[in-house]
Write a protein that holds these residues in place. Structure first.
Motif: not given
Length: 688
Positions: A603-607, A636-638, A661-663
């Protein structure tokens, strides 16, 4: 060797005894029998002349079986004359070419009849008919697999062949080669092989369909002396260590060897054991290419050491490439029906056959047809044989979309405007040369050697690989492969070795790109071997100017030292391309592309957090550019996987959540800080 089996009427010899006495049996099946004596005479003739080996293998119901192995230079009539000289009272009824395996079984039969003093195994070795790999175990699988078959030109007319070409949707390249094979100006006699073949297809059965037409056509036009074919598959680099591997090529003289370039593809930076296999195949082609036809089969997605192997082969002989064809729905349906009619399922409908063809296409490749056929046949197993599965549908797995064409993929890469501009200039120049040629004007071949300078992770190797494919598609390069190497692949251990090694790399790269990574390492010691490598590279760059594009790659500052090592080096490099470090914005864009390919999203926050992490990374020393982003995403995936497993231990996980994937999943990876330095004046902006 060309292997024959003769059937003869031997009734006038009265060899078979009507009674079943022990004496009568021993008279026929013993080393004192007439058959054993005749075989002894045949063997004496073989040891004296070394032209052909003849042996009586069986006698039954007044007929005699005789096998013969002829050197390809021997006229078959000479073998017949020898048989009739020793056995004047027999009458030859038939003659057929047989496989290696069938011939060896006849040797065993003669041995069991006590008609030979030599063991069949030793005869097999002596005649070099032992072709199976020997050195393997449970922990070390066989180095290759080999099978054989026999082709004939019987009942193959030009009209019948044209009809079958139509049935298998032959490509234009196949039609062109058939025209050359049947060209009236050719002499109908065998004096060697002017060309060999590279067949590219998406399915092994599709390649076999092409071979099933190609070899009979060559036989009909006397371009082959033998219809025997060895089919070699699953080769590994250990094949060259097998003594029997050489027997395949020597015993096939006059016939054909099919080499399937399949296996695990080598994508490493430097040369591998598979490259040694490529050199071995090149040597075999060079040694036996005039007497043995080589057909290389390239199945899409299964080729082993594709680029280097093909390049090494092409440096030893001229190859005609025959590609699989394509056709409209009507022709595709006809091909499917042809395949289906060979099965035991005859109650199918046309709709059942075509339901597995891609719906969005107007033209179907042969690979599409075999894929549809395999799915239809699998469905037939459920409806006709294993009926308990009739109502069971397979789980549908969504496949990844086909990757973009190399040029489109290159244009989609973040930044790299200089690289993209130079690529367009090269392609424009190539198109202009084509236009000049069509106008009858002389062509001008410009040097296209390049230097890529940039820090780690700035996509130098990726661009080189894509560039090779782009230039192949636009016919700037003939083959479009890339040979990647470093210092350890170019510098020999002893005096005189380095020049030979460098030259072999250029030979392997003919028609493609020679990519020398960390080229500056050739001058980073006080030994002379690195300087010898550079001097040889400069010389070969000129020698192979029209066939090889050399790309040097490495760190910017060190590449300057590299160019200063040899006066002629810089003048031979046409393009100096800089690969600058990526900005935080570009790193975030690269992350977006990686997420898209991996079917993850954020999402935008994570970006925003990822942008902040990338901005911090750009202020650190040797942060790795694109590699940093790759590592950031992997971590991040792990972390996401660990989080989701803990959160859903007793519940179900939805697809949407699995792809998000979140922040909290992204964290900064520790790096060394860049040393602080004072800057005077304006800060220069990044140029791509």
């Amino acid at each position: 060797m060309i292997l024959y089996k003769y059937t003869a009427d031997c009734s006038k010899l009265n060899l078979e005894q009507k009674d079943s006495t022990k004496e009568g049996y021993e008279r026929l099946y013993s080393r004192r029998s007439d058959a054993a004596e005749w075989n002894s005479k045949f063997y004496t003739a073989y040891r004296t002349e070394k032209k052909f080996f003849i042996m009586i293998s069986d006698i039954l119901n007044g007929q005699m079986a005789i096998v013969a192995a002829l050197e390809m230079e021997v006229v078959p009539r000479a073998c017949v004359d020898c048989i009739q000289k020793i056995l004047p009272e027999i009458e030859l009824l038939a003659c057929e070419e047989i496989t290696n395996d069938a011939f060896c079984k006849e040797l065993v039969r003669a041995e069991r009849n006590n008609w030979t003093e030599c063991y069949s195994g030793s005869l097999k070795e002596k005649l070099k008919l032992a072709i199976e790999p020997e050195h393997h175990s449970f922990f070390e699988p066989v180095a290759y697999q080999v099978s054989e078959r026999i082709y004939t030109a019987q009942n193959m007319t030009r009209q019948k062949q044209a009809e079958q070409m139509q049935e298998i949707m032959a490509s234009e390249s196949f039609y062109d080669e058939m025209e050359r094979i049947y060209a009236p100006e050719n002499e109908k006699r065998f004096v060697g092989h002017p060309v060999h073949y590279l067949i590219t297809a998406g399915d092994k059965a599709a390649a076999d369909d092409m071979i099933d037409l190609l070899i009979p056509a060559l036989l009909e036009n006397q371009r082959l002396l033998s219809g025997r074919v060895y089919d070699v598959q699953k080769m590994t680099y250990k094949a060259e260590r097998e003594d029997n591997f050489d027997n395949i090529f020597s015993s096939a003289r006059g016939g054909t060897v099919i080499l399937n370039l399949e296996g695990e593809k080598s994508t490493g930076m430097y040369a591998t054991g598979n490259y040694d296999l490529a050199k071995t195949l090149g040597k075999k082609l060079n040694e036996y290419g005039n007497s043995t036809l080589f057909i290389f089969v390239d199945i899409s997605g299964s080729r082993s050491v594709s680029d280097e192997t093909i390049a090494e082969i092409l440096s030893n002989a001229d190859l005609i490439q025959i590609q699989e064809g394509q056709g409209d729905l009507e022709r595709a349906t006809g091909y499917l029906k042809r395949l289906a009619d060979k099965t035991e399922y005859h109650d199918y409908t046309i709709e059942e056959l075509t339901r597995y063809l891609p719906k969005e296409k107007k033209l179907y490749s042969v690979s599409d047809i075999f894929s549809a056929y395999n799915r239809w046949y699998g469905s037939g197993l459920k409806t006709h044989i294993y009926k308990a599965y009739k109502q069971k549908d397979l789980v549908k797995i969504q496949l990844k979309k086909k990757t973009d064409k190399p040029y489109v993929e290159l244009q989609k890469m973040v930044g790299l405007s200089d690289v993209k501009k130079v690529t367009d200039e090269i392609l424009a120049a190539a198109k202009m040369q084509k236009m000049r040629k069509q106008m009858g004007l002389p062509g001008v071949q410009s040097s296209m050697h390049m230097l890529f300078s940039g820090n780690p992770g700035t996509a130098k190797t990726t661009v080189a690989r894509l560039l090779s494919q782009v230039l192949k598609e636009e016919e700037v390069l003939k083959y479009g492969h890339i040979v990647e190497c470093g210092r350890q692949d170019l510098v020999g251990k002893y005096v005189g070795w380095t020049a030979q090694i460098v030259e072999s790399k250029f030979q392997a790269a003919r028609g493609g790109i020679l990519f020398i990574d960390e080229a500056y390492s050739l001058v980073e010691d006080n030994r002379t071997y690195g300087a010898e490598a550079i001097n040889t590279i400069v010389q070969e760059m000129e020698n192979y100017r029209d066939e090889v594009i050399v790309i040097f790659a490495g760190y910017p500052e060190k590449m300057k030292e590299f160019l200063e090592q040899n006066e002629g080096l810089a003048s031979r490099i046409a393009f100096h391309l800089n690969f600058p470090d990526y900005s935080p914005v570009e790193l975030t864009q690269i992350l977006d592309l990686m997420l898209e390919k991996s079917e993850y999203r954020m999402d935008e926050r994570t970006r925003e957090k990822c942008f902040s992490i990338c901005a911090d990374a750009c202020r650190e020393e040797n942060y790795g550019n694109g590699r940093f982003v790759r590592n950031l995403l992997d971590h991040a995936i792990m972390r996401q996987a660990d989080r989701l497993i803990r959160e859903h231990q007793n519940g179900t996980l939805g697809k949407e959540e699995a792809c998000l994937l979140t922040a909290d999943d992204f964290e900064m990876i520790g790096l060394k800080k860049k040393p602080q330095s004072r800057q005077i004046g304006f800060c220069a902006g990044r140029t791509a």
